[in-house]
Design a protein around this motif. Structure first.
Motif, PDB file in Angstrom:
ATOM      1  N   GLN A 272       0.826  -1.205   0.000  1.00 54.95           N
ATOM      2  CA  GLN A 272       0.000   0.000   0.000  1.00 54.95           C
ATOM      3  C   GLN A 272       0.861   1.256   0.000  1.00 54.95           C
ATOM      4  O   GLN A 272       0.598   2.210  -0.726  1.00 54.95           O
ATOM      5  CB  GLN A 272      -0.931  -0.029   1.218  1.00 54.95           C
ATOM      6  CG  GLN A 272      -2.191   0.817   1.078  1.00 54.95           C
ATOM      7  CD  GLN A 272      -1.943   2.296   1.344  1.00 54.95           C
ATOM      8  OE1 GLN A 272      -0.958   2.648   1.971  1.00 54.95           O
ATOM      9  NE2 GLN A 272      -2.854   3.137   0.876  1.00 54.95           N
ATOM     10  N   LEU A 273       1.918   1.273   0.820  1.00 56.30           N
ATOM     11  CA  LEU A 273       2.765   2.456   0.940  1.00 56.30           C
ATOM     12  C   LEU A 273       3.668   2.647  -0.274  1.00 56.30           C
ATOM     13  O   LEU A 273       3.892   3.773  -0.720  1.00 56.30           O
ATOM     14  CB  LEU A 273       3.629   2.362   2.203  1.00 56.30           C
ATOM     15  CG  LEU A 273       2.934   2.572   3.553  1.00 56.30           C
ATOM     16  CD1 LEU A 273       3.915   2.319   4.690  1.00 56.30           C
ATOM     17  CD2 LEU A 273       2.354   3.969   3.660  1.00 56.30           C
ATOM     18  N   ALA A 274       4.212   1.549  -0.790  1.00 49.89           N
ATOM     19  CA  ALA A 274       5.206   1.651  -1.855  1.00 49.89           C
ATOM     20  C   ALA A 274       4.593   1.892  -3.224  1.00 49.89           C
ATOM     21  O   ALA A 274       5.285   2.370  -4.132  1.00 49.89           O
ATOM     22  CB  ALA A 274       6.060   0.387  -1.878  1.00 49.89           C
ATOM     23  N   GLY A 275       3.317   1.558  -3.395  1.00 50.60           N
ATOM     24  CA  GLY A 275       2.657   1.829  -4.668  1.00 50.60           C
ATOM     25  C   GLY A 275       3.318   1.180  -5.866  1.00 50.60           C
ATOM     26  O   GLY A 275       3.426   1.785  -6.941  1.00 50.60           O
ATOM     27  N   GLY A 276       3.812  -0.039  -5.713  1.00 56.69           N
ATOM     28  CA  GLY A 276       4.409  -0.758  -6.836  1.00 56.69           C
ATOM     29  C   GLY A 276       5.898  -0.561  -6.976  1.00 56.69           C
ATOM     30  O   GLY A 276       6.527  -1.224  -7.816  1.00 56.69           O
ATOM     31  N   ARG A 277       6.497   0.314  -6.185  1.00 54.53           N
ATOM     32  CA  ARG A 277       7.944   0.529  -6.274  1.00 54.53           C
ATOM     33  C   ARG A 277       8.720  -0.546  -5.531  1.00 54.53           C
ATOM     34  O   ARG A 277       9.948  -0.616  -5.633  1.00 54.53           O
ATOM     35  CB  ARG A 277       8.289   1.923  -5.727  1.00 54.53           C
ATOM     36  CG  ARG A 277       7.841   3.059  -6.658  1.00 54.53           C
ATOM     37  CD  ARG A 277       7.872   4.400  -5.947  1.00 54.53           C
ATOM     38  NE  ARG A 277       6.821   4.483  -4.929  1.00 54.53           N
ATOM     39  CZ  ARG A 277       6.653   5.537  -4.146  1.00 54.53           C
ATOM     40  NH1 ARG A 277       7.487   6.576  -4.246  1.00 54.53           N
ATOM     41  NH2 ARG A 277       5.681   5.557  -3.255  1.00 54.53           N
ATOM     42  N   ILE A 278       8.023  -1.358  -4.769  1.00 57.26           N
ATOM     43  CA  ILE A 278       8.585  -2.546  -4.122  1.00 57.26           C
ATOM     44  C   ILE A 278       7.551  -3.660  -4.236  1.00 57.26           C
ATOM     45  O   ILE A 278       6.346  -3.410  -4.122  1.00 57.26           O
ATOM     46  CB  ILE A 278       8.916  -2.281  -2.636  1.00 57.26           C
ATOM     47  CG1 ILE A 278      10.179  -1.439  -2.517  1.00 57.26           C
ATOM     48  CG2 ILE A 278       9.113  -3.587  -1.876  1.00 57.26           C
ATOM     49  CD1 ILE A 278      10.613  -1.225  -1.085  1.00 57.26           C
ATOM     50  N   ILE A 279       8.026  -4.871  -4.461  1.00 53.56           N
ATOM     51  CA  ILE A 279       7.141  -6.036  -4.439  1.00 53.56           C
ATOM     52  C   ILE A 279       7.291  -6.698  -3.073  1.00 53.56           C
ATOM     53  O   ILE A 279       8.402  -7.008  -2.643  1.00 53.56           O
ATOM     54  CB  ILE A 279       7.509  -7.035  -5.545  1.00 53.56           C
ATOM     55  CG1 ILE A 279       7.251  -6.422  -6.918  1.00 53.56           C
ATOM     56  CG2 ILE A 279       6.705  -8.331  -5.383  1.00 53.56           C
ATOM     57  CD1 ILE A 279       7.711  -7.299  -8.068  1.00 53.56           C
ATOM     58  N   ALA A 280       6.197  -6.875  -2.380  1.00 56.15           N
ATOM     59  CA  ALA A 280       6.210  -7.533  -1.070  1.00 56.15           C
ATOM     60  C   ALA A 280       5.459  -8.850  -1.158  1.00 56.15           C
ATOM     61  O   ALA A 280       4.346  -8.910  -1.694  1.00 56.15           O
ATOM     62  CB  ALA A 280       5.585  -6.642  -0.009  1.00 56.15           C
ATOM     63  N   ARG A 281       6.095  -9.889  -0.650  1.00 56.30           N
ATOM     64  CA  ARG A 281       5.461 -11.204  -0.593  1.00 56.30           C
ATOM     65  C   ARG A 281       5.496 -11.687   0.851  1.00 56.30           C
ATOM     66  O   ARG A 281       6.236 -11.159   1.680  1.00 56.30           O
ATOM     67  CB  ARG A 281       6.179 -12.201  -1.494  1.00 56.30           C
ATOM     68  CG  ARG A 281       6.262 -11.813  -2.965  1.00 56.30           C
ATOM     69  CD  ARG A 281       6.511 -13.052  -3.793  1.00 56.30           C
ATOM     70  NE  ARG A 281       6.888 -12.787  -5.162  1.00 56.30           N
ATOM     71  CZ  ARG A 281       6.074 -12.418  -6.134  1.00 56.30           C
ATOM     72  NH1 ARG A 281       4.800 -12.202  -5.862  1.00 56.30           N
ATOM     73  NH2 ARG A 281       6.504 -12.246  -7.364  1.00 56.30           N
ATOM     74  N   SER A 282       4.724 -12.729   1.130  1.00 58.62           N
ATOM     75  CA  SER A 282       4.746 -13.336   2.456  1.00 58.62           C
ATOM     76  C   SER A 282       4.645 -14.844   2.313  1.00 58.62           C
ATOM     77  O   SER A 282       4.142 -15.358   1.306  1.00 58.62           O
ATOM     78  CB  SER A 282       3.594 -12.805   3.322  1.00 58.62           C
ATOM     79  OG  SER A 282       2.347 -13.232   2.810  1.00 58.62           O
ATOM     80  N   ALA A 283       5.139 -15.554   3.326  1.00 57.71           N
ATOM     81  CA  ALA A 283       5.118 -17.017   3.297  1.00 57.71           C
ATOM     82  C   ALA A 283       5.232 -17.531   4.719  1.00 57.71           C
ATOM     83  O   ALA A 283       5.547 -16.781   5.653  1.00 57.71           O
ATOM     84  CB  ALA A 283       6.253 -17.557   2.426  1.00 57.71           C
ATOM     85  N   GLY A 284       4.981 -18.830   4.883  1.00 55.64           N
ATOM     86  CA  GLY A 284       5.055 -19.436   6.207  1.00 55.64           C
ATOM     87  C   GLY A 284       5.756 -20.773   6.168  1.00 55.64           C
ATOM     88  O   GLY A 284       5.612 -21.523   5.201  1.00 55.64           O
ATOM     89  N   SER A 285       6.515 -21.075   7.223  1.00 56.12           N
ATOM     90  CA  SER A 285       7.180 -22.374   7.293  1.00 56.12           C
ATOM     91  C   SER A 285       6.173 -23.502   7.513  1.00 56.12           C
ATOM     92  O   SER A 285       6.371 -24.627   7.062  1.00 56.12           O
ATOM     93  CB  SER A 285       8.223 -22.364   8.415  1.00 56.12           C
ATOM     94  OG  SER A 285       7.621 -21.992   9.645  1.00 56.12           O
ATOM     95  N   THR A 286       5.093 -23.191   8.213  1.00 54.90           N
ATOM     96  CA  THR A 286       3.999 -24.155   8.404  1.00 54.90           C
ATOM     97  C   THR A 286       2.692 -23.390   8.208  1.00 54.90           C
ATOM     98  O   THR A 286       2.030 -23.007   9.180  1.00 54.90           O
ATOM     99  CB  THR A 286       4.041 -24.779   9.806  1.00 54.90           C
ATOM    100  OG1 THR A 286       5.343 -25.296  10.063  1.00 54.90           O
ATOM    101  CG2 THR A 286       3.030 -25.924   9.924  1.00 54.90           C
ATOM    102  N   PRO A 287       2.295 -23.137   6.963  1.00 57.79           N
ATOM    103  CA  PRO A 287       1.145 -22.261   6.719  1.00 57.79           C
ATOM    104  C   PRO A 287      -0.154 -22.800   7.304  1.00 57.79           C
ATOM    105  O   PRO A 287      -0.399 -24.005   7.319  1.00 57.79           O
ATOM    106  CB  PRO A 287       1.080 -22.190   5.188  1.00 57.79           C
ATOM    107  CG  PRO A 287       1.854 -23.368   4.703  1.00 57.79           C
ATOM    108  CD  PRO A 287       2.902 -23.635   5.722  1.00 57.79           C
ATOM    109  N   ALA A 288      -0.958 -21.865   7.785  1.00 53.59           N
ATOM    110  CA  ALA A 288      -2.266 -22.207   8.345  1.00 53.59           C
ATOM    111  C   ALA A 288      -3.268 -22.446   7.222  1.00 53.59           C
ATOM    112  O   ALA A 288      -2.958 -22.268   6.035  1.00 53.59           O
ATOM    113  CB  ALA A 288      -2.747 -21.078   9.250  1.00 53.59           C
TER     114      ALA A 288
END
Length: 340
Positions: free
Chosen positions: A225-241
Protein backbone atom coordinates in the motif's frame (compact mmCIF):
# COMPACT_ATOMS: atom_id res chain seq x y z
CA UNK A 1 -60.46 -18.17 11.13
CA UNK A 2 -59.03 -18.91 14.55
CA UNK A 3 -55.53 -20.32 14.85
CA UNK A 4 -55.15 -22.81 17.67
CA UNK A 5 -52.08 -22.48 19.84
CA UNK A 6 -50.83 -26.04 19.97
CA UNK A 7 -48.35 -25.15 22.69
CA UNK A 8 -51.00 -24.01 25.18
CA UNK A 9 -54.27 -25.69 24.24
CA UNK A 10 -54.41 -29.08 25.99
CA UNK A 11 -57.35 -30.11 23.83
CA UNK A 12 -55.20 -29.92 20.70
CA UNK A 13 -51.79 -31.06 22.03
CA UNK A 14 -51.63 -34.11 24.28
CA UNK A 15 -48.09 -35.42 24.35
CA UNK A 16 -47.93 -39.03 25.39
CA UNK A 17 -45.08 -41.38 26.19
CA UNK A 18 -47.27 -44.46 26.50
CA UNK A 19 -45.58 -46.08 23.47
CA UNK A 20 -42.04 -45.75 24.83
CA UNK A 21 -40.30 -48.88 26.10
CA UNK A 22 -40.08 -49.24 29.83
CA UNK A 23 -37.16 -48.02 31.91
CA UNK A 24 -35.98 -51.54 32.71
CA UNK A 25 -36.05 -52.62 29.06
CA UNK A 26 -34.29 -49.42 27.97
CA UNK A 27 -31.58 -49.98 30.57
CA UNK A 28 -31.05 -53.56 29.39
CA UNK A 29 -30.81 -52.55 25.71
CA UNK A 30 -28.48 -49.65 26.49
CA UNK A 31 -26.20 -51.96 28.49
CA UNK A 32 -26.05 -54.46 25.62
CA UNK A 33 -25.33 -51.77 23.04
CA UNK A 34 -22.61 -50.31 25.25
CA UNK A 35 -20.98 -53.73 25.50
CA UNK A 36 -20.86 -53.85 21.68
CA UNK A 37 -19.39 -50.39 21.22
CA UNK A 38 -15.98 -51.76 20.27
CA UNK A 39 -14.98 -52.80 16.73
CA UNK A 40 -13.15 -55.91 17.89
CA UNK A 41 -16.13 -57.09 19.97
CA UNK A 42 -18.43 -56.67 16.98
CA UNK A 43 -16.03 -58.66 14.81
CA UNK A 44 -15.84 -61.39 17.45
CA UNK A 45 -19.64 -61.49 17.71
CA UNK A 46 -19.87 -61.76 13.92
CA UNK A 47 -17.30 -64.57 13.82
CA UNK A 48 -19.21 -66.55 16.44
CA UNK A 49 -22.57 -65.97 14.77
CA UNK A 50 -21.36 -67.09 11.34
CA UNK A 51 -19.15 -70.01 12.39
CA UNK A 52 -20.56 -73.24 10.81
CA UNK A 53 -20.12 -74.98 14.16
CA UNK A 54 -22.33 -72.38 15.85
CA UNK A 55 -19.54 -71.54 18.29
CA UNK A 56 -15.92 -70.43 18.44
CA UNK A 57 -13.09 -70.75 20.92
CA UNK A 58 -10.66 -68.15 22.14
CA UNK A 59 -7.95 -69.57 19.90
CA UNK A 60 -10.17 -68.99 16.82
CA UNK A 61 -10.99 -65.42 17.78
CA UNK A 62 -7.38 -64.48 18.57
CA UNK A 63 -6.71 -64.46 14.81
CA UNK A 64 -8.95 -61.41 14.38
CA UNK A 65 -6.47 -58.95 15.89
CA UNK A 66 -2.91 -58.69 17.09
CA UNK A 67 -3.83 -58.83 20.77
CA UNK A 68 -3.20 -61.33 23.53
CA UNK A 69 -5.58 -64.16 24.39
CA UNK A 70 -6.33 -62.58 27.82
CA UNK A 71 -7.52 -59.47 25.95
CA UNK A 72 -9.77 -61.63 23.78
CA UNK A 73 -11.11 -63.34 26.91
CA UNK A 74 -11.82 -59.95 28.50
CA UNK A 75 -13.92 -58.78 25.52
CA UNK A 76 -15.81 -62.09 25.51
CA UNK A 77 -16.47 -61.79 29.24
CA UNK A 78 -18.01 -58.32 28.76
CA UNK A 79 -20.43 -59.67 26.13
CA UNK A 80 -21.20 -62.71 28.28
CA UNK A 81 -22.05 -60.53 31.30
CA UNK A 82 -24.66 -58.63 29.23
CA UNK A 83 -26.35 -61.87 28.19
CA UNK A 84 -25.18 -61.97 24.58
CA UNK A 85 -22.93 -65.02 24.86
CA UNK A 86 -22.84 -68.32 26.70
CA UNK A 87 -19.64 -70.29 27.27
CA UNK A 88 -18.49 -73.86 27.87
CA UNK A 89 -15.04 -75.08 28.88
CA UNK A 90 -13.64 -78.13 27.09
CA UNK A 91 -10.21 -79.13 28.25
CA UNK A 92 -7.95 -76.07 28.13
CA UNK A 93 -10.19 -74.02 25.81
CA UNK A 94 -13.43 -72.12 26.38
CA UNK A 95 -16.02 -72.10 23.56
CA UNK A 96 -18.53 -69.27 23.09
CA UNK A 97 -21.88 -69.26 21.31
CA UNK A 98 -24.75 -66.79 20.90
CA UNK A 99 -27.45 -67.17 23.56
CA UNK A 100 -30.45 -68.63 21.65
CA UNK A 101 -32.84 -65.91 22.86
CA UNK A 102 -30.47 -63.26 21.47
CA UNK A 103 -29.69 -64.84 18.11
CA UNK A 104 -32.42 -63.01 16.19
CA UNK A 105 -31.29 -59.67 17.66
CA UNK A 106 -27.65 -60.37 16.74
CA UNK A 107 -28.66 -61.40 13.23
CA UNK A 108 -30.70 -58.23 12.78
CA UNK A 109 -27.81 -56.10 14.02
CA UNK A 110 -25.20 -57.69 11.78
CA UNK A 111 -27.40 -58.08 8.70
CA UNK A 112 -28.86 -54.56 8.84
CA UNK A 113 -26.23 -52.17 10.13
CA UNK A 114 -23.00 -53.74 8.92
CA UNK A 115 -23.85 -53.88 5.17
CA UNK A 116 -25.16 -50.29 5.29
CA UNK A 117 -21.98 -49.08 6.97
CA UNK A 118 -19.78 -50.91 4.47
CA UNK A 119 -21.79 -49.46 1.59
CA UNK A 120 -21.38 -45.95 2.98
CA UNK A 121 -17.61 -46.43 3.26
CA UNK A 122 -17.42 -47.80 -0.30
CA UNK A 123 -19.44 -44.88 -1.66
CA UNK A 124 -17.24 -42.40 0.22
CA UNK A 125 -14.08 -44.05 -1.15
CA UNK A 126 -15.49 -43.99 -4.68
CA UNK A 127 -16.42 -40.31 -4.31
CA UNK A 128 -12.93 -39.50 -3.04
CA UNK A 129 -11.31 -41.36 -5.94
CA UNK A 130 -13.49 -39.51 -8.44
CA UNK A 131 -12.65 -36.17 -6.79
CA UNK A 132 -8.93 -36.97 -7.05
CA UNK A 133 -9.30 -37.87 -10.74
CA UNK A 134 -11.18 -34.64 -11.40
CA UNK A 135 -8.61 -32.54 -9.52
CA UNK A 136 -5.74 -34.19 -11.37
CA UNK A 137 -7.40 -33.42 -14.69
CA UNK A 138 -7.90 -29.79 -13.69
CA UNK A 139 -4.26 -29.51 -12.57
CA UNK A 140 -3.09 -30.97 -15.86
CA UNK A 141 -5.22 -28.48 -17.78
CA UNK A 142 -3.90 -25.57 -15.68
CA UNK A 143 -0.29 -26.66 -16.21
CA UNK A 144 -0.81 -26.94 -19.97
CA UNK A 145 -2.47 -23.51 -20.16
CA UNK A 146 0.36 -21.84 -18.23
CA UNK A 147 2.99 -23.64 -20.31
CA UNK A 148 1.27 -22.44 -23.51
CA UNK A 149 1.19 -18.89 -22.14
CA UNK A 150 4.72 -18.73 -20.73
CA UNK A 151 6.55 -19.80 -23.88
CA UNK A 152 9.90 -18.52 -22.61
CA UNK A 153 9.99 -21.14 -19.85
CA UNK A 154 10.71 -24.83 -20.07
CA UNK A 155 7.40 -26.65 -20.35
CA UNK A 156 8.38 -29.42 -17.94
CA UNK A 157 9.43 -26.79 -15.38
CA UNK A 158 6.04 -25.07 -15.57
CA UNK A 159 4.21 -28.37 -15.14
CA UNK A 160 6.40 -29.31 -12.17
CA UNK A 161 5.91 -25.93 -10.47
CA UNK A 162 2.12 -26.15 -10.87
CA UNK A 163 1.97 -29.59 -9.28
CA UNK A 164 4.42 -28.66 -6.51
CA UNK A 165 2.40 -25.52 -5.78
CA UNK A 166 -0.80 -27.52 -5.45
CA UNK A 167 0.89 -30.08 -3.19
CA UNK A 168 2.27 -27.33 -0.98
CA UNK A 169 -1.09 -25.59 -0.59
CA UNK A 170 -3.32 -28.63 -0.16
CA UNK A 171 -1.40 -29.86 2.90
CA UNK A 172 -2.96 -27.14 5.03
CA UNK A 173 -6.13 -26.47 3.03
CA UNK A 174 -9.39 -26.59 5.00
CA UNK A 175 -11.57 -26.35 1.89
CA UNK A 176 -10.44 -27.48 -1.54
CA UNK A 177 -13.04 -26.00 -3.89
CA UNK A 178 -10.81 -22.95 -4.54
CA UNK A 179 -7.55 -24.86 -4.87
CA UNK A 180 -7.14 -24.44 -8.62
CA UNK A 181 -7.24 -20.60 -8.69
CA UNK A 182 -5.04 -20.48 -5.58
CA UNK A 183 -2.63 -22.92 -7.19
CA UNK A 184 -2.48 -20.74 -10.32
CA UNK A 185 -1.67 -17.62 -8.30
CA UNK A 186 0.98 -19.39 -6.23
CA UNK A 187 2.52 -21.04 -9.31
CA UNK A 188 2.68 -17.72 -11.16
CA UNK A 189 4.38 -16.15 -8.13
CA UNK A 190 6.93 -18.96 -7.95
CA UNK A 191 7.66 -18.80 -11.68
CA UNK A 192 8.13 -15.03 -11.41
CA UNK A 193 10.55 -15.59 -8.51
CA UNK A 194 12.50 -18.15 -10.53
CA UNK A 195 12.94 -15.79 -13.47
CA UNK A 196 13.42 -12.53 -11.59
CA UNK A 197 16.26 -10.30 -12.78
CA UNK A 198 17.78 -8.96 -9.56
CA UNK A 199 19.77 -6.30 -11.40
CA UNK A 200 16.93 -4.58 -13.22
CA UNK A 201 13.85 -5.53 -11.23
CA UNK A 202 12.21 -3.47 -8.49
CA UNK A 203 13.27 -4.40 -4.93
CA UNK A 204 11.51 -7.40 -3.46
CA UNK A 205 10.80 -8.05 0.24
CA UNK A 206 9.71 -11.38 1.70
CA UNK A 207 7.98 -11.48 5.09
CA UNK A 208 8.08 -14.85 6.83
CA UNK A 209 6.30 -16.22 9.90
CA UNK A 210 5.25 -19.70 10.92
CA UNK A 211 1.59 -19.70 9.86
CA UNK A 212 1.60 -16.86 7.28
CA UNK A 213 -1.80 -15.99 8.71
CA UNK A 214 -1.09 -12.79 10.64
CA UNK A 215 2.02 -10.64 10.96
CA UNK A 216 3.64 -11.52 7.64
CA UNK A 217 0.40 -10.95 5.69
CA UNK A 218 -0.12 -7.62 7.43
CA UNK A 219 3.46 -6.42 6.79
CA UNK A 220 3.29 -7.31 3.08
CA UNK A 221 -0.04 -5.50 2.71
CA UNK A 222 1.33 -2.34 4.33
CA UNK A 223 4.41 -2.38 2.09
CA UNK A 224 2.33 -2.83 -1.05
CA UNK A 225 0.00 0.00 0.00
CA UNK A 226 2.76 2.46 0.94
CA UNK A 227 5.21 1.65 -1.85
CA UNK A 228 2.66 1.83 -4.67
CA UNK A 229 4.41 -0.76 -6.84
CA UNK A 230 7.94 0.53 -6.27
CA UNK A 231 8.59 -2.55 -4.12
CA UNK A 232 7.14 -6.04 -4.44
CA UNK A 233 6.21 -7.53 -1.07
CA UNK A 234 5.46 -11.20 -0.59
CA UNK A 235 4.75 -13.34 2.46
CA UNK A 236 5.12 -17.02 3.30
CA UNK A 237 5.06 -19.44 6.21
CA UNK A 238 7.18 -22.37 7.29
CA UNK A 239 4.00 -24.15 8.40
CA UNK A 240 1.15 -22.26 6.72
CA UNK A 241 -2.27 -22.21 8.34
CA UNK A 242 -5.51 -23.07 6.62
CA UNK A 243 -6.62 -19.43 6.43
CA UNK A 244 -5.68 -15.88 7.40
CA UNK A 245 -6.73 -14.99 10.96
CA UNK A 246 -10.07 -13.09 10.99
CA UNK A 247 -8.58 -10.15 12.94
CA UNK A 248 -5.89 -9.75 10.30
CA UNK A 249 -8.31 -10.20 7.42
CA UNK A 250 -10.32 -7.21 8.67
CA UNK A 251 -7.12 -5.16 8.82
CA UNK A 252 -6.21 -6.22 5.29
CA UNK A 253 -9.62 -5.01 4.14
CA UNK A 254 -8.94 -1.62 5.75
CA UNK A 255 -5.51 -1.35 4.11
CA UNK A 256 -6.10 -2.67 0.63
CA UNK A 257 -9.83 -3.16 0.27
CA UNK A 258 -12.06 -6.21 0.48
CA UNK A 259 -10.64 -7.67 -2.71
CA UNK A 260 -7.11 -7.73 -1.31
CA UNK A 261 -8.38 -9.31 1.90
CA UNK A 262 -10.29 -11.96 -0.03
CA UNK A 263 -7.23 -12.81 -2.13
CA UNK A 264 -4.88 -13.22 0.85
CA UNK A 265 -4.09 -16.83 1.59
CA UNK A 266 -1.29 -18.61 3.53
CA UNK A 267 1.53 -19.93 1.33
CA UNK A 268 4.44 -22.25 2.09
CA UNK A 269 7.96 -20.86 2.20
CA UNK A 270 10.11 -21.86 -0.80
CA UNK A 271 13.81 -21.47 -1.55
CA UNK A 272 12.83 -19.68 -4.77
CA UNK A 273 11.05 -16.95 -2.81
CA UNK A 274 14.11 -16.41 -0.59
CA UNK A 275 16.48 -16.31 -3.56
CA UNK A 276 14.27 -13.77 -5.35
CA UNK A 277 14.12 -11.42 -2.34
CA UNK A 278 16.43 -8.51 -1.66
CA UNK A 279 15.30 -8.47 1.96
CA UNK A 280 13.89 -11.32 4.05
CA UNK A 281 12.13 -10.29 7.26
CA UNK A 282 11.20 -12.89 9.86
CA UNK A 283 8.49 -11.75 12.23
CA UNK A 284 9.87 -12.70 15.62
CA UNK A 285 8.35 -16.17 15.68
CA UNK A 286 11.47 -18.30 15.44
CA UNK A 287 11.45 -19.06 11.71
CA UNK A 288 14.75 -19.97 10.07
CA UNK A 289 15.16 -19.19 6.38
CA UNK A 290 17.73 -20.51 3.93
CA UNK A 291 20.82 -18.27 3.88
CA UNK A 292 21.30 -16.99 0.35
CA UNK A 293 24.33 -14.79 -0.51
CA UNK A 294 23.32 -11.23 -1.35
CA UNK A 295 20.04 -11.35 0.57
CA UNK A 296 19.60 -9.03 3.54
CA UNK A 297 18.01 -10.59 6.63
CA UNK A 298 16.13 -8.90 9.45
CA UNK A 299 14.06 -10.16 12.39
CA UNK A 300 11.22 -8.04 13.70
CA UNK A 301 10.03 -8.88 17.21
CA UNK A 302 6.37 -8.15 16.55
CA UNK A 303 3.37 -9.25 18.63
CA UNK A 304 0.94 -11.83 17.29
CA UNK A 305 -2.45 -10.31 16.26
CA UNK A 306 -4.14 -13.69 16.76
CA UNK A 307 -3.43 -13.46 20.50
CA UNK A 308 -4.08 -9.74 20.98
CA UNK A 309 -7.04 -7.67 22.11
CA UNK A 310 -8.60 -5.06 19.83
CA UNK A 311 -6.35 -2.39 21.33
CA UNK A 312 -3.35 -4.72 21.05
CA UNK A 313 -4.07 -5.43 17.39
CA UNK A 314 -4.08 -1.70 16.62
CA UNK A 315 -0.74 -1.34 18.43
CA UNK A 316 0.74 -4.25 16.46
CA UNK A 317 -0.42 -2.73 13.20
CA UNK A 318 1.17 0.63 14.11
CA UNK A 319 4.39 -1.11 15.13
CA UNK A 320 4.58 -2.96 11.80
CA UNK A 321 3.82 0.22 9.86
CA UNK A 322 6.64 2.10 11.62
CA UNK A 323 9.08 -0.72 10.85
CA UNK A 324 7.90 -0.84 7.23
CA UNK A 325 8.45 2.89 6.81
CA UNK A 326 11.99 2.51 8.16
CA UNK A 327 12.67 -0.34 5.74
CA UNK A 328 11.34 1.64 2.78
CA UNK A 329 13.58 4.53 3.74
CA UNK A 330 16.58 2.18 3.79
CA UNK A 331 15.57 0.97 0.32
CA UNK A 332 15.30 4.60 -0.89
CA UNK A 333 11.58 4.41 -1.49
CA UNK A 334 9.80 7.67 -0.65
CA UNK A 335 6.39 7.44 1.03
CA UNK A 336 4.00 10.08 2.28
CA UNK A 337 4.02 10.86 6.00
CA UNK A 338 0.42 9.79 6.77
CA UNK A 339 -0.95 6.42 7.68
CA UNK A 340 -1.91 4.13 4.84
Amino acid sequence: MTTTNLLTDPAECRPSATHAIGTEAATTVATVLKSLSDPLRLRMLSAIATDPRGEACVCDLAELADVSQPTISHHLKVMKETGMLASERRGTWVYYRIVPERRSAVTALLDTFAPAAVTDVQVEAEDRAEALRTMDARLTRLAEELADELTGLNRDLVVAIVRESYAGLVRSAKLTQHMIPLTERFARQRLADLTRDRESGVPQVLFVCVANAGRSQLAAAIVNQLAGGRIIARSAGSTPAADVHPHVRSLLAEIGGNRDAAEAFPKPLTDDAVRAADVVVTMGCGDVCPIIPGVRYEDWAVGDPALASEVGIAAIRDDIEARVRGLLTDLHVHVDGGSP
